[in-house]
Design an enzyme around this catalytic site. Structure first.
Site, short mmCIF file in Angstrom:
data_model
loop_
_atom_site.label_atom_id
_atom_site.label_comp_id
_atom_site.label_asym_id
_atom_site.label_seq_id
_atom_site.Cartn_x
_atom_site.Cartn_y
_atom_site.Cartn_z
N ARG A 240 2.30 29.48 -64.76
CA ARG A 240 1.53 30.67 -65.08
C ARG A 240 2.11 31.88 -64.37
O ARG A 240 2.34 31.84 -63.16
CB ARG A 240 0.09 30.47 -64.63
CG ARG A 240 -0.64 29.43 -65.41
CD ARG A 240 -2.01 29.17 -64.82
NE ARG A 240 -2.77 30.39 -64.57
CZ ARG A 240 -4.10 30.43 -64.61
NH1 ARG A 240 -4.79 29.35 -64.92
NH2 ARG A 240 -4.74 31.54 -64.36
N ARG B 225 -17.70 35.83 -66.06
CA ARG B 225 -17.00 36.14 -64.82
C ARG B 225 -17.47 37.45 -64.21
O ARG B 225 -16.98 37.84 -63.16
CB ARG B 225 -15.51 36.28 -65.13
CG ARG B 225 -14.65 35.19 -64.51
CD ARG B 225 -13.27 35.50 -64.98
NE ARG B 225 -12.19 34.97 -64.27
CZ ARG B 225 -11.46 33.92 -64.69
NH1 ARG B 225 -11.83 33.21 -65.73
NH2 ARG B 225 -10.38 33.58 -64.05
N LYS C 111 -11.48 24.14 -61.90
CA LYS C 111 -12.38 24.30 -63.05
C LYS C 111 -11.80 23.73 -64.33
O LYS C 111 -12.48 22.99 -65.05
CB LYS C 111 -12.69 25.79 -63.31
CG LYS C 111 -13.45 26.49 -62.23
CD LYS C 111 -13.85 27.90 -62.65
CE LYS C 111 -12.68 28.84 -62.93
NZ LYS C 111 -11.82 29.16 -61.77
N ARG D 137 0.67 24.12 -57.48
CA ARG D 137 0.77 24.24 -58.94
C ARG D 137 2.02 25.03 -59.32
O ARG D 137 2.73 24.70 -60.26
CB ARG D 137 -0.51 24.93 -59.46
CG ARG D 137 -0.55 25.23 -60.93
CD ARG D 137 -1.98 25.43 -61.40
NE ARG D 137 -2.46 26.80 -61.21
CZ ARG D 137 -3.72 27.20 -61.43
NH1 ARG D 137 -4.63 26.34 -61.83
NH2 ARG D 137 -4.07 28.44 -61.25
N ARG E 189 -6.33 38.06 -57.70
CA ARG E 189 -7.31 37.22 -58.43
C ARG E 189 -8.42 36.75 -57.49
O ARG E 189 -9.58 36.70 -57.87
CB ARG E 189 -6.61 36.03 -59.08
CG ARG E 189 -5.81 36.43 -60.34
CD ARG E 189 -4.81 35.38 -60.75
NE ARG E 189 -5.41 34.11 -61.09
CZ ARG E 189 -4.81 32.92 -60.93
NH1 ARG E 189 -3.59 32.86 -60.45
NH2 ARG E 189 -5.42 31.83 -61.28
P1 AMP Z 1 -8.14 31.69 -65.89
O1 AMP Z 1 -7.18 30.79 -66.58
O2 AMP Z 1 -9.57 31.32 -66.16
O3 AMP Z 1 -7.87 31.83 -64.41
O4 AMP Z 1 -7.94 33.14 -66.53
C1 AMP Z 1 -6.69 33.80 -66.46
C2 AMP Z 1 -6.89 35.31 -66.63
O5 AMP Z 1 -7.48 35.57 -67.91
C3 AMP Z 1 -7.80 35.97 -65.63
O6 AMP Z 1 -7.14 36.29 -64.42
C4 AMP Z 1 -8.24 37.21 -66.40
O7 AMP Z 1 -7.21 38.17 -66.43
C5 AMP Z 1 -8.40 36.67 -67.81
N1 AMP Z 1 -9.77 36.14 -68.07
C6 AMP Z 1 -10.13 34.85 -68.32
N2 AMP Z 1 -11.46 34.75 -68.50
C7 AMP Z 1 -11.95 36.00 -68.35
C8 AMP Z 1 -13.26 36.56 -68.39
N3 AMP Z 1 -14.34 35.81 -68.60
N4 AMP Z 1 -13.39 37.90 -68.19
C9 AMP Z 1 -12.31 38.68 -67.96
N5 AMP Z 1 -11.06 38.23 -67.90
C10 AMP Z 1 -10.86 36.90 -68.09
#
Ligand code: AMP
Length: 196
Positions: free
Chosen positions: A138, A88, A13, A128, A149
């Site tokens: 990360r 999400r 993404k 990654r 996740r």
């Molecule tokens: P990502 O980089 O999009 O995988 O986001 C990393 C982490 O940020 C996720 O595992 C959540 O803990 C938090 N996060 C990001 N976007 C959201 C969202 N829309 N709602 C809730 N938590 C989020």
């Protein structure tokens, strides 16, 4: 033009949203990046979400809504945005349309669901992690957190595929292939929507 990316962790993404946003001159709104920045800067928000993110769980909807509302209200979003990582949950999706309408941005025009089989996303995340070994990878790419996740994705986020199928905005895109191949598929869906 409001575009939403959906897809499992590791589906690509972030990479694809950045390219699509650049091509169409739209800001990319990555909620994960915004939260990681807040954690890195040690803000009040960062302190609040740090443990949640490290565990692979979702930040509460009310916190996310405030963050996204502030971002979408900025002048660079006047022509729309590419949302990467939001919504999400069903609650986030249900509050997004009233919010964007209130801001004069209309409704979500296109939802790009990046479809990648689970064994492949797990391989990508592991690659990654290896690339960034010892560096600034990360925290949440560790095995046990990745499993959480994925579980959270299936339980809370995947139902949004049906939600957006019902609104007519959903396009399922085959996310297997090179970055360029997948981008071409996304771009084709984007062009069709722009022409409508
Ligand atoms: P990502 O980089 O999009 O995988 O986001 C990393 C982490 O940020 C996720 O595992 C959540 O803990 C938090 N996060 C990001 N976007 C959201 C969202 N829309 N709602 C809730 N938590 C989020």
């Amino acid at each position: 033009m409001l575009v939403v990316f959906l897809g499992a962790p590791g589906a690509g993404k972030g990479t694809q949203a950045a390219r699509l946003a650049a091509k169409y001159g739209l800001p990319q709104i990555s909620t994960g990046d915004m939260l990681r920045e807040a954690v890195g800067a040690g803000t009040v928000l960062g302190d609040r979400v740090k443990a949640i993110m490290a565990a692979g769980d979702l930040v509460p909807d009310d916190v996310m809504l405030e963050l996204v509302e502030d971002r979408l209200a900025k002048p660079d979003c006047a022509g729309g945005a590419v949302l990467d990582g939001y919504p999400r949950t069903r609650g986030q999706a249900e509050t997004l349309d009233p919010l964007t309408r209130r801001l004069g941005l209309g409704e979500v025009n296109l939802v790009l669901m990046l479809d990648v089989p689970e064994d492949e996303v797990l391989q990508r995340i592991s690659a990654r992690r290896q690339e960034s070994a010892g560096g600034n990878g990360r925290d949440d790419d560790r095995d046990e957190v990745v499993i959480e996740r994925m579980r959270v994705y299936r339980e809370r986020t995947e139902p949004l595929v049906e939600y957006y199928r019902a609104t007519g905005a959903l396009e399922r895109i085959d996310g297997v292939g090179s970055v360029d191949e997948v981008f071409d598929r996304l771009d084709a869906a984007m062009r069709t929507t722009v022409q409508r």
